[in-house]
Design a protein around this motif. Structure first.
Motif, PDB file in Angstrom:
ATOM      1  N   PHE A  73      -5.177  31.101  29.666  1.00 35.88           N
ATOM      2  CA  PHE A  73      -4.853  31.452  28.289  1.00 35.88           C
ATOM      3  C   PHE A  73      -4.185  32.814  28.114  1.00 35.88           C
ATOM      4  O   PHE A  73      -3.619  33.083  27.054  1.00 35.88           O
ATOM      5  CB  PHE A  73      -6.130  31.422  27.437  1.00 35.88           C
ATOM      6  CG  PHE A  73      -6.808  30.080  27.420  1.00 35.88           C
ATOM      7  CD1 PHE A  73      -6.287  29.038  26.677  1.00 35.88           C
ATOM      8  CD2 PHE A  73      -7.951  29.856  28.168  1.00 35.88           C
ATOM      9  CE1 PHE A  73      -6.898  27.792  26.663  1.00 35.88           C
ATOM     10  CE2 PHE A  73      -8.571  28.616  28.159  1.00 35.88           C
ATOM     11  CZ  PHE A  73      -8.046  27.581  27.402  1.00 35.88           C
ATOM     12  N   VAL A  74      -4.231  33.673  29.107  1.00 37.33           N
ATOM     13  CA  VAL A  74      -3.726  35.043  28.922  1.00 37.33           C
ATOM     14  C   VAL A  74      -2.532  35.343  29.820  1.00 37.33           C
ATOM     15  O   VAL A  74      -1.474  35.768  29.337  1.00 37.33           O
ATOM     16  CB  VAL A  74      -4.845  36.077  29.176  1.00 37.33           C
ATOM     17  CG1 VAL A  74      -4.323  37.495  28.940  1.00 37.33           C
ATOM     18  CG2 VAL A  74      -6.040  35.805  28.275  1.00 37.33           C
ATOM     19  N   VAL A  75      -2.669  35.130  31.109  1.00 34.76           N
ATOM     20  CA  VAL A  75      -1.645  35.512  32.075  1.00 34.76           C
ATOM     21  C   VAL A  75      -1.205  34.294  32.886  1.00 34.76           C
ATOM     22  O   VAL A  75      -2.032  33.467  33.269  1.00 34.76           O
ATOM     23  CB  VAL A  75      -2.168  36.611  33.027  1.00 34.76           C
ATOM     24  CG1 VAL A  75      -1.132  36.945  34.093  1.00 34.76           C
ATOM     25  CG2 VAL A  75      -2.530  37.861  32.240  1.00 34.76           C
ATOM     26  N   GLY A  76       0.091  34.200  33.130  1.00 31.32           N
ATOM     27  CA  GLY A  76       0.630  33.156  33.989  1.00 31.32           C
ATOM     28  C   GLY A  76       1.202  33.765  35.257  1.00 31.32           C
ATOM     29  O   GLY A  76       1.768  34.859  35.224  1.00 31.32           O
ATOM     30  N   VAL A  77       1.053  33.084  36.389  1.00 29.81           N
ATOM     31  CA  VAL A  77       1.561  33.557  37.679  1.00 29.81           C
ATOM     32  C   VAL A  77       2.567  32.528  38.188  1.00 29.81           C
ATOM     33  O   VAL A  77       2.223  31.361  38.377  1.00 29.81           O
ATOM     34  CB  VAL A  77       0.428  33.744  38.702  1.00 29.81           C
ATOM     35  CG1 VAL A  77       0.977  34.275  40.019  1.00 29.81           C
ATOM     36  CG2 VAL A  77      -0.639  34.686  38.153  1.00 29.81           C
ATOM     37  N   TYR A  78       3.805  32.974  38.413  1.00 29.82           N
ATOM     38  CA  TYR A  78       4.865  32.056  38.820  1.00 29.82           C
ATOM     39  C   TYR A  78       5.726  32.693  39.914  1.00 29.82           C
ATOM     40  O   TYR A  78       5.930  33.900  39.929  1.00 29.82           O
ATOM     41  CB  TYR A  78       5.758  31.686  37.630  1.00 29.82           C
ATOM     42  CG  TYR A  78       5.004  31.037  36.500  1.00 29.82           C
ATOM     43  CD1 TYR A  78       4.796  29.666  36.475  1.00 29.82           C
ATOM     44  CD2 TYR A  78       4.482  31.808  35.453  1.00 29.82           C
ATOM     45  CE1 TYR A  78       4.083  29.075  35.443  1.00 29.82           C
ATOM     46  CE2 TYR A  78       3.771  31.227  34.431  1.00 29.82           C
ATOM     47  CZ  TYR A  78       3.574  29.852  34.422  1.00 29.82           C
ATOM     48  OH  TYR A  78       2.863  29.276  33.408  1.00 29.82           O
ATOM     49  N   VAL A  79       6.216  31.851  40.806  1.00 22.29           N
ATOM     50  CA  VAL A  79       7.156  32.281  41.839  1.00 22.29           C
ATOM     51  C   VAL A  79       8.488  31.585  41.565  1.00 22.29           C
ATOM     52  O   VAL A  79       8.539  30.356  41.412  1.00 22.29           O
ATOM     53  CB  VAL A  79       6.649  31.927  43.245  1.00 22.29           C
ATOM     54  CG1 VAL A  79       7.687  32.316  44.293  1.00 22.29           C
ATOM     55  CG2 VAL A  79       5.328  32.625  43.516  1.00 22.29           C
ATOM     56  N   CYS A  80       9.537  32.374  41.468  1.00 23.82           N
ATOM     57  CA  CYS A  80      10.858  31.822  41.195  1.00 23.82           C
ATOM     58  C   CYS A  80      11.435  31.214  42.476  1.00 23.82           C
ATOM     59  O   CYS A  80      11.456  31.869  43.521  1.00 23.82           O
ATOM     60  CB  CYS A  80      11.776  32.925  40.656  1.00 23.82           C
ATOM     61  SG  CYS A  80      13.432  32.336  40.238  1.00 23.82           S
ATOM     62  N   HIS A  81      11.895  29.975  42.373  1.00 25.36           N
ATOM     63  CA  HIS A  81      12.490  29.300  43.521  1.00 25.36           C
ATOM     64  C   HIS A  81      13.947  28.927  43.235  1.00 25.36           C
ATOM     65  O   HIS A  81      14.447  27.902  43.724  1.00 25.36           O
ATOM     66  CB  HIS A  81      11.691  28.047  43.879  1.00 25.36           C
ATOM     67  CG  HIS A  81      10.309  28.341  44.380  1.00 25.36           C
ATOM     68  ND1 HIS A  81      10.067  28.975  45.583  1.00 25.36           N
ATOM     69  CD2 HIS A  81       9.093  28.117  43.830  1.00 25.36           C
ATOM     70  CE1 HIS A  81       8.761  29.104  45.764  1.00 25.36           C
ATOM     71  NE2 HIS A  81       8.147  28.603  44.712  1.00 25.36           N
ATOM     72  N   SER A  82      14.595  29.745  42.425  1.00 26.36           N
ATOM     73  CA  SER A  82      16.001  29.508  42.111  1.00 26.36           C
ATOM     74  C   SER A  82      16.659  30.840  41.787  1.00 26.36           C
ATOM     75  O   SER A  82      16.005  31.886  41.767  1.00 26.36           O
ATOM     76  CB  SER A  82      16.129  28.546  40.930  1.00 26.36           C
ATOM     77  OG  SER A  82      15.697  29.176  39.735  1.00 26.36           O
ATOM     78  N   ASN A  83      17.972  30.782  41.507  1.00 28.36           N
ATOM     79  CA  ASN A  83      18.703  31.979  41.121  1.00 28.36           C
ATOM     80  C   ASN A  83      19.261  31.852  39.705  1.00 28.36           C
ATOM     81  O   ASN A  83      20.286  32.454  39.379  1.00 28.36           O
ATOM     82  CB  ASN A  83      19.850  32.242  42.112  1.00 28.36           C
ATOM     83  CG  ASN A  83      19.351  32.881  43.402  1.00 28.36           C
ATOM     84  OD1 ASN A  83      18.592  33.845  43.379  1.00 28.36           O
ATOM     85  ND2 ASN A  83      19.773  32.335  44.536  1.00 28.36           N
ATOM     86  N   THR A  84      18.568  31.093  38.861  1.00 29.74           N
ATOM     87  CA  THR A  84      19.055  30.896  37.498  1.00 29.74           C
ATOM     88  C   THR A  84      19.049  32.199  36.692  1.00 29.74           C
ATOM     89  O   THR A  84      19.808  32.322  35.731  1.00 29.74           O
ATOM     90  CB  THR A  84      18.210  29.848  36.767  1.00 29.74           C
ATOM     91  OG1 THR A  84      16.835  30.271  36.752  1.00 29.74           O
ATOM     92  CG2 THR A  84      18.304  28.488  37.451  1.00 29.74           C
ATOM     93  N   SER A  85      18.176  33.134  37.054  1.00 32.85           N
ATOM     94  CA  SER A  85      18.120  34.412  36.338  1.00 32.85           C
ATOM     95  C   SER A  85      18.593  35.572  37.202  1.00 32.85           C
ATOM     96  O   SER A  85      18.229  36.730  36.971  1.00 32.85           O
ATOM     97  CB  SER A  85      16.691  34.671  35.836  1.00 32.85           C
ATOM     98  OG  SER A  85      16.398  33.820  34.745  1.00 32.85           O
TER      99      SER A  85
END
Length: 207
Positions: A73-85
């Motif tokens: 509900f508070v924090v999300g943890v994500y690993v980017c696997h692309s170069n879209t940003s």
């Protein structure tokens, strides 16, 4: 009249039994030696400590519950696997998002689209008018000044311009503008699909 005489054996037996009873009581009520001090202490309520394993498991359970609530509900943890940003967010970067606040224009966000987790930037919100003129992104008729090193084009768009962002939605464009799998192709993204604004980024390739 002559008084009856007590039998000497009977009298002796009674005295012996009385003496034995007194000795038994004395031995029971007045302990001797090291046990005397323990026996005379007042009774106290004895609380058995919680077994170590149970206490450890209880603490682990509490910590796990707190972490689950925090990460749900508070924090999300994500690993980017692309170069879209790219170049702000690169392939392999670790990103933390804050879920409790609504995204604002200019925020880098993690969002869900077409069953995928994607990374982009909010350029417009509900009620805003979006238009792409040549290589210029216009929101409500004004040039949007956001960090981007690539020109914005309408190539690959499937929506008509000017485009008004519906209620409860946001318009997301990728920083790597050649990657057009953003709102130019799918339209506005519902706020419910936003996984939070990115507030922390760690360069970690190969995760």
């Amino acid at each position: 009249m002559t008084e009856p005489m007590e039998h000497p054996l009977t009298n002796h037996s009674a005295e012996s039994m009385e003496t034995a009873e007194v000795a038994r009581r004395t031995k029971t009520s007045v302990p001797s030696g090291k046990n005397a001090d323990i026996a005379t202490l007042p009774d106290k309520e004895v609380r058995k400590p919680l077994p170590y394993a149970a206490a450890f498991l209880a603490r682990v359970g509490v910590i796990a519950a707190v972490l689950w609530l925090l990460l749900t509900f508070v924090v999300g943890v994500y690993v980017c696997h692309s170069n879209t940003s790219y170049p702000m967010i690169k392939d392999g970067d670790l990103c933390l998002t804050f879920r409790l606040a609504a995204p604002k224009a200019g925020d880098a966000v993690v969002y869900l689209s077409e069953g995928e987790t994607r990374f982009g930037r909010v350029v417009a919100l509900a009620g805003d008018s979006v238009e792409i003129s040549g290589e210029v992104l216009l929101v409500n008729g004004e040039n949007v000044m956001i960090p981007a090193v690539y020109p914005t084009t309408a190539e690959g768009s499937s929506i008509p311009y000017p485009y008004t962002v519906p209620e409860g939605c946001m318009f997301v464009i990728h920083d790597f503008r050649s990657e057009t799998t953003d709102s130019r192709a799918v339209g506005a993204v519902p706020l419910g699909d936003c996984q939070g604004s990115i507030f922390f980024l760690m360069r970690r390739r190969g995760i």
